[in-house]
Each structure stands twice: as C-alpha cells, then as structure tokens.
Design an enzyme around this catalytic site. Structure first.
Site: not given
Length: 482
Positions: A177, A251, A285, A385
């Site tokens: 997906k 992750e 990331c 972040e």
C-alpha cells in the site's frame, strides 16, 4: 496497459469496488499527473483473500528456493530495463531530482532485489543439542504469512523494494500500500513482479488513503504489518494490531544529530552535511537535522553552511540543472513554513532562506533551504522533526556534554560525527543512542546493513540479514527416534 486507476489483486488489474478514484499531483507544478483507484474495505478483503490463497498454493508454497531466487533476480533485471521510465515516474510524482531518482531510488530498488535473491537459498535452520535422549531438535525458518507493506511518500520505490524483496525472499505473500501522494512507481513495480512470473496473489497492490491503510492493519487475516512513516501513525498501528497480535515492524521519525568536532575538516563537514541534510529536500527520516558545532568553529561552519545551501539551484526535478526539488505537497510546505516561523518566534537567528520560493517556482511546492544560528536545545526546530530543508546550528563547549545533548530526544534513527580523531569518533559512536551512526559521511543506507531506530524511531530492523528475522517465524521440530 496503463495501470493508473487500477488495483492489482490476484494477478489482475481491476477498478476499486465502488469505482472511487483520486488524483496524484506533480509537486513541481501542482498539476494532475495521474488518476488512481481508491481501494475500499471490499478491495482490502479481496487482496488479503488472494494473498492468503497464494500462501497455501503449491505454486508458491512449494516453489524451490532456487526458483524463488530467480524471480527476485528477474525483478532486479526488469527494474534495470525500465530504469529511465521508473526514474521519470518517481521524479514527476515525488519531486526528487532526476539524478537522485536514477542513482538512489531506482538503482537502490534493483540492488535490494539482487541482494535478497542471494539470501533465498541461505535461509537455514539449526540443530540444537537438547538433553532428551534419542531426540533430535532442529529449527525451521518459515514465512510469517500475509504481510501488509505500507510505504511513505519520500522514497516510494526504494522503500517498497526494501520491504518487498525480503518479504518475498522468505516466502511470504504481500499487499503493498503506497502513500496516496506517490503511488505511480509502486504500480509499475507490480507490473514488473507480474512480468517476472510471481504466481497470482503473491504480490498485490492497493492504492488509497489512510482508510485503506487502516483496513489493512485491522484485517484479521493479515499476519504482519511493515510500516515506514510518522511516529504518530506508527503508534496507531501498534494499537490497532493489539487485537490479534500481528507482527509489526516500524521505521518511523528521526531527528538526527550531526556533531562537528573541533578538529573536523570544516569544508568536508559542510559538504557532507549539505548532502546529509538536503537530500530529497530534507524529506528523509535520517536527514541530519540538528548540528552541534564546537564553539570555536561554529561561526566558520555556519557561514560556510549558509553560503553552500543558498547557492543550491532550486527547480523541477526533471530539469537537469536542479539540485533541490520541491516538497511533496502544499500541505507539507505549509507545515515546514510554520515550523520555521516558530523558530524565529523562539529567538533563533535566521541566516538564510526561511520562505517559499517565488518567481518561476511559485506554482510548485518549493521552499528555500534555511539555516538557523544561535539555536538552543529546547527550541522547536531542535526537537521536532521538520522533514524539510531546515538546518538548525547549535554550539557546544565541551565534548563531554555531547552525548547527553544528542540523546535528549524521543528519536534514535541516525546520527553523524565529523572528526579526524579516531578515539573521538569511536567514543561518540558508542555513546549516542541511534540505530545507525555515520562518521564523516552522509546517511546512505545499503541493502547489506541493518536499518532501524531506537525509541520513537521504531521497532525492528530492515535490510541486511536482520530483515530475514522479521519476515520469518522460527519453528522447533522435536524428533524422537528411540
């Protein structure tokens, strides 16, 4: 056949059950580049059913390991064959410069399939010296089962490959997906898996938004979820998987510290940190996202860093001269801009950037690379972040304080150290809590090296031999022969 507007279920391309569709946009222009099917719960159920059936089909379940390896290797060959098309699809859909799409995304995807093709014939059990007389105990590594692979929008093709390749190498069946912002290369990857000869139902692809992902995570016949994305969504997946104790690999986010020691080669550190912070416009990331610089070198580093990022050429990913492409969406651009404004309001010094690009780039989602000086540990740009081209510079007095400051975060995905002193590099690499520590280099993963994080950066490891652990179950067999 144009597969846009279709789902791939049980080896067939089909419209969504209710005919729903959504569009995907070019982030460089904001224009529509494709229409995709919006998978419903009925489509999720059909894909899971197809994957469950294929899992037990002798055409897949009894396929010799060497033949399974050939299928993975063939996918790598087909990715190489279609490299130009895949790179252009990735650039138009995601925005990354074409050179990045070619050398990182497409090349990396092919390499993951080649790497795990080599592992297929080496997934072994072991004999254990149990204490029972006349008894042999051995272990088998068996597939987890039906795996939902949910991928993000920053590197859609490569991250699909680094989940899909080990899952298939271990004999699982999958439903991929992709993020709704960037579905196009995943659809083409399904075509290549079909062309390579995987039996129907082994690889399925569903396009759609968060509702599609939730339906997959909550489906009782899905055995495992592998997700890459935000920490908040990952937490939701953990909660949703609790009902039936699905296996989960995550992750998630990061806020990678980059430490520039007093003895560092500043010019090399600037070059490496620009690459490490601004690959894919900072939408990584593991991007270097807070810079701890020795007080005696911080002014030099900041000046050179600001000059380097200000000189980067912004533009559409398809333009050969582009060094920095757009952010993935206008929504994400507004989020990045809000965090920059918060940094200014909290007292950080804006050295360069800090605004949306204008002029010829105004119609796209372009943001000027931004450097902050005088940042303190408690500021938002140093703690949260950003996932964009924002580089906050902090200073330090004593190396003894570095590990504590670098570790003062919920995240632990990656970190960097810039030093010419081997003892400094080893000491800091041991003291920093992160899944990967890069010394004097940008954060570039490799299929052979484990990848994953500590804390809120996730659960488990992808890549390397460790990926085989998360896509297999270990069964013990006891044979009494007295």
């Amino acid at each position: 056949m144009d597969v846009r507007g279709r789902l791939f279920i049980a080896g067939e391309w089909t419209a969504a059950a209710d005919g729903a569709e959504f569009t995907t946009l070019d982030p460089a222009t904001g224009s529509v580049i494709g229409t995709c099917a919006e998978a419903t719960e009925a489509d999720v159920d059909a894909a899971v059913g197809a994957a469950r059936q294929a899992l037990a089909d002798p055409a897949w379940a009894r396929l010799p390991a060497a033949e399974r390896a050939k299928l993975l290797w063939r996918v790598a060959e087909l990715i190489d064959r279609d490299a130009t098309l895949l790179a252009e699809l990735e650039t138009r859909d995601q925005g990354q410069p074409l050179g990045v799409a070619r050398t990182v995304s497409v090349a990396g995807a092919a390499e993951h399939f080649r790497y795990y093709a080599g592992w297929v014939t080496k997934i072994e059990g072991a004999v254990s010296p149990v204490s029972f007389p006349d008894t042999t105990h051995f272990t088998r590594r068996e597939p987890v089962g039906v795996c939902a692979l949910i991928t993000p929008w920053n590197f859609p093709l490569m991250i699909a490959a680094w989940k899909l390749a080990p899952a298939l190498a271990c004999g699982n069946t999958v439903i991929l997906k992709p993020a709704e912002q960037t579905p196009l290369t995943s659809l083409h990857l399904a075509r290549l898996c079909d062309e390579a000869g995987f039996p129907p139902g082994v690889v399925n692809v569903l396009t759609g938004g968060p509702a599609t992902g939730r339906a997959l995570v909550e489906h009782p016949r899905v055995d495992k979820v592998s997700f890459t994305g935000s920490t908040e969504v990952g937490q939701g997946i953990v909660r949703a998987s609790a009902n039936d104790l699905k296996r989960v690999t995550l992750e998630l986010g990061g806020k990678a510290p980059s430490i520039i020691a007093r003895d560092a080669d500043i010019d090399a550190a600037v070059r490496g940190n620009v690459q490490g912070a601004l690959l894919n416009s900072g939408q990584v990331c593991a991007a270097y996202a807070r810079f701890y610089v020795d007080r005696r070198r911080v002014e030099e580093f900041t000046e050179k860093l600001a000059a380097a990022v200000a000189a980067l050429r912004l533009g559409p990913g398809m333009a050969p001269e582009t060094e920095l492409g757009p952010l993935v969406s206008d929504e994400h651009l507004r989020r990045v801009d809000a965090m920059v404004k918060e940094g200014v309001a909290e007292g950080a010094e804006l050295v360069t950037g800090g605004a949306r690009a204008d002029g010829d780039l105004e119609s796209g989602h372009f943001y000027r690379p931004t450097v902050f000086a005088g940042v303190r540990d408690e500021m938002t740009v140093a703690r949260q972040e950003v996932f964009g081209p924002v580089l906050p510079v902090l200073s330090y007095e004593d190396e003894d304080e570095l590990a504590a400051r670098a570790n003062d975060t919920r995240y632990g995905l990656a970190a960097a150290i810039w030093s010419r002193d081997l003892s400094t590099a080893h000491r800091l690499a041991a003291d920093i809590r992160a899944g990967a520590v890069f010394v004097n280099m940008p954060p570039v993963p490799d299929p052979a090296a484990p990848w994953g994080g500590f804390g809120a950066s996730g659960w488990g490891r992808e890549m390397g031999a460790q990926a085989l652990d998360v896509f297999t179950e270990t069964k013990g067999v006891w044979m009494h022969h007295g």
